[in-house]
Design an enzyme around this catalytic site. Structure first.
Site, PDB file in Angstrom:
ATOM      1  N   MET A  11     -31.917 -13.464  17.170  1.00 23.46           N
ATOM      2  CA  MET A  11     -32.884 -12.377  17.335  1.00 23.46           C
ATOM      3  C   MET A  11     -33.978 -12.801  18.316  1.00 23.46           C
ATOM      4  O   MET A  11     -35.068 -12.216  18.336  1.00 23.46           O
ATOM      5  CB  MET A  11     -33.488 -11.981  15.982  1.00 23.46           C
ATOM      6  CG  MET A  11     -32.427 -11.433  15.028  1.00 23.46           C
ATOM      7  SD  MET A  11     -33.076 -10.362  13.732  1.00 23.46           S
ATOM      8  CE  MET A  11     -34.217 -11.442  12.930  1.00 23.46           C
TER       9      MET A  11
ATOM     10  N   GLY B 181     -33.991 -25.251  17.100  1.00 19.87           N
ATOM     11  CA  GLY B 181     -32.892 -25.019  16.151  1.00 19.87           C
ATOM     12  C   GLY B 181     -31.834 -24.120  16.759  1.00 19.87           C
ATOM     13  O   GLY B 181     -30.632 -24.397  16.667  1.00 19.87           O
ATOM     14  N   HIS B 182     -32.271 -23.023  17.416  1.00 20.10           N
ATOM     15  CA  HIS B 182     -31.303 -22.136  18.084  1.00 20.10           C
ATOM     16  C   HIS B 182     -30.586 -22.890  19.213  1.00 20.10           C
ATOM     17  O   HIS B 182     -29.379 -22.744  19.401  1.00 20.10           O
ATOM     18  CB  HIS B 182     -32.013 -20.946  18.738  1.00 20.10           C
ATOM     19  CG  HIS B 182     -32.676 -20.003  17.779  1.00 20.10           C
ATOM     20  ND1 HIS B 182     -34.032 -19.909  17.665  1.00 20.10           N
ATOM     21  CD2 HIS B 182     -32.150 -19.102  16.921  1.00 20.10           C
ATOM     22  CE1 HIS B 182     -34.332 -18.978  16.764  1.00 20.10           C
ATOM     23  NE2 HIS B 182     -33.209 -18.471  16.298  1.00 20.10           N
TER      24      HIS B 182
ATOM     25  N   GLY C 113     -26.802 -20.854  11.950  1.00 22.66           N
ATOM     26  CA  GLY C 113     -27.596 -21.946  11.376  1.00 22.66           C
ATOM     27  C   GLY C 113     -27.414 -22.051   9.868  1.00 22.66           C
ATOM     28  O   GLY C 113     -27.362 -21.049   9.167  1.00 22.66           O
TER      29      GLY C 113
ATOM     30  N   GLN D 209     -31.815  -4.895   9.365  1.00 20.33           N
ATOM     31  CA  GLN D 209     -31.960  -5.952   8.371  1.00 20.33           C
ATOM     32  C   GLN D 209     -33.407  -6.198   7.962  1.00 20.33           C
ATOM     33  O   GLN D 209     -33.694  -7.168   7.254  1.00 20.33           O
ATOM     34  CB  GLN D 209     -31.295  -7.251   8.850  1.00 20.33           C
ATOM     35  CG  GLN D 209     -31.986  -7.969   9.991  1.00 20.33           C
ATOM     36  CD  GLN D 209     -31.121  -9.076  10.572  1.00 20.33           C
ATOM     37  OE1 GLN D 209     -30.109  -8.837  11.226  1.00 20.33           O
ATOM     38  NE2 GLN D 209     -31.506 -10.327  10.334  1.00 20.33           N
TER      39      GLN D 209
ATOM     40  N   LYS E 294     -29.644 -23.147   7.969  1.00 17.59           N
ATOM     41  CA  LYS E 294     -30.913 -22.853   7.295  1.00 17.59           C
ATOM     42  C   LYS E 294     -30.803 -21.525   6.540  1.00 17.59           C
ATOM     43  O   LYS E 294     -31.317 -21.369   5.453  1.00 17.59           O
ATOM     44  CB  LYS E 294     -32.070 -22.795   8.288  1.00 17.59           C
ATOM     45  CG  LYS E 294     -33.410 -22.717   7.553  1.00 17.59           C
ATOM     46  CD  LYS E 294     -34.562 -22.712   8.486  1.00 17.59           C
ATOM     47  CE  LYS E 294     -34.827 -21.344   9.026  1.00 17.59           C
ATOM     48  NZ  LYS E 294     -35.305 -20.382   8.019  1.00 17.59           N
TER      49      LYS E 294
ATOM     50  N   HIS F 133     -36.149 -21.340  19.308  1.00 24.86           N
ATOM     51  CA  HIS F 133     -36.729 -22.677  19.152  1.00 24.86           C
ATOM     52  C   HIS F 133     -35.594 -23.696  19.223  1.00 24.86           C
ATOM     53  O   HIS F 133     -34.425 -23.320  19.403  1.00 24.86           O
ATOM     54  CB  HIS F 133     -37.516 -22.783  17.843  1.00 24.86           C
ATOM     55  CG  HIS F 133     -36.741 -22.336  16.626  1.00 24.86           C
ATOM     56  ND1 HIS F 133     -35.656 -23.025  16.140  1.00 24.86           N
ATOM     57  CD2 HIS F 133     -36.887 -21.243  15.825  1.00 24.86           C
ATOM     58  CE1 HIS F 133     -35.188 -22.410  15.079  1.00 24.86           C
ATOM     59  NE2 HIS F 133     -35.895 -21.308  14.871  1.00 24.86           N
TER      60      HIS F 133
ATOM     61  N   SER G  24     -38.126 -22.607  12.266  1.00 24.66           N
ATOM     62  CA  SER G  24     -37.900 -21.182  12.028  1.00 24.66           C
ATOM     63  C   SER G  24     -38.812 -20.386  12.951  1.00 24.66           C
ATOM     64  O   SER G  24     -39.941 -20.800  13.227  1.00 24.66           O
ATOM     65  CB  SER G  24     -38.252 -20.848  10.569  1.00 24.66           C
ATOM     66  OG  SER G  24     -38.437 -19.454  10.410  1.00 24.66           O
TER      67      SER G  24
END
Ligand code: PAF
Length: 282
Positions: free
Chosen positions: A26, A32-33, A144, A57, A146, A30, A182
């Site tokens: 989306m 993580g992506h 992910g 969502q 997470k 960061h 996140s």
């Protein structure tokens, strides 16, 4: 990196490839992506990343309107991380008419944990992911870990609809203090940011208690909730679940850690105005 905004352009470009790898996002990217993007890169003959903030969502009171849109920064990060095709459809493109056909996951998965506190969330996620899969037709997709429940849901959806897609999980990246990366960490005030690591520390404390032989799961969960509440958090849940189906483990499934590899700890809690989630496999 090619940027495409329409399904027709995307399909036309991807017709030259056999094994697209895909990372849906989306935006507001960061590290993580970007780790998911780097993980996916060698798995296909073309790497597609999508950026689409999916209204379906979000609950009416949630942060759809204020969800950070960081287009320029996202593009340059994706370019550097090796993305080949950035698919960024408008709402009009992806939902040209009200989306009345929906993917409805089973209640025992969709109405617990995140789904209990965010009713309809997984219908929105599964519907958009199904739609993105139809656009990209990937052979492999990376999500992910997470978002543990989301990853499990997508795996089941792919299995039940017999989609020819390998769904892989990417490890959670953490800040040096242990806070899971996140997009919503950006909302934290400096004071809340310093406190935010307590969510993962609570999960670690629960894991240590399990390792030390604590077998009363309800007591463990209640203590973790009370500890976070005492620090000023509003916890939604801190629970011990089976990895396979996220259901409450039977008493005989909880044993000292050496045999606990089937369990996962999951937590969601609000600090200030920011809701954070995290998990830890034990
Ligand atoms: O995890 C996310 O960012 C979203 O839920 C996803 C999978 C891109 C669907 O909108």
């Amino acid at each position: 990196m090619l940027i495409v905004n329409t399904i027709a352009e995307l399909r036309q470009h991807l017709s030259a490839y056999k094994h697209p790898a895909f990372v849906p996002t989306m935006g507001n990217l960061h590290e993580g992506h970007l780790a998911l993007v780097r993980q996916a890169k060698p798995l296909g003959d073309v790497l597609v990343v999508s950026i689409f903030v999916n209204r379906l969502q979000f609950l009416p009171h949630e942060d759809f309107d204020t969800y950070p849109r960081t287009w320029e920064a996202d593009c340059s990060k994706l370019q550097d991380a090796g993305c080949d095709v950035l698919f960024a459809p408008s709402e009009q493109e992806l939902y040209p008419e009200p989306q009345t056909f929906l993917v409805q996951p089973p209640a025992e998965l969709a109405d617990i944990l995140e789904g209990h506190f965010r009713p309809g969330f997984f219908v929105g996620v599964c519907t958009v992911v199904m739609k993105l899969f139809a656009c990209v037709q990937p052979r492999v997709a990376v999500f992910g870990q997470k978002d543990y429940q989301q990853l499990m849901m997508i795996r089941r959806m792919v299995r039940q609809f017999s989609l020819p897609i390998a769904v892989l999980g990417g490890a959670t990246l953490r800040a040096p203090d242990g806070l899971a990366l996140s997009s919503r960490n950006n909302y934290l005030s400096p004071v809340d940011r310093a406190e935010a690591v307590q969510l993962s520390q609570s999960l670690n404390t629960m894991a240590q208690a399990l390792r030390a032989g604590a077998l009363d799961i309800a007591a463990l969960e209640q203590r973790a909730m009370a500890d976070l509440t005492a620090r000023g958090w509003q916890p939604d849940y801190l629970v011990v679940r089976r990895r396979a189906d996220l259901q409450v483990p039977r008493a005989d499934e909880v044993t000292p850690l050496a045999q606990n590899e089937d369990l996962v700890l999951l937590g969601a809690a609000r600090i200030g105005n920011t809701r954070l989630i995290d998990n830890l496999e034990v």
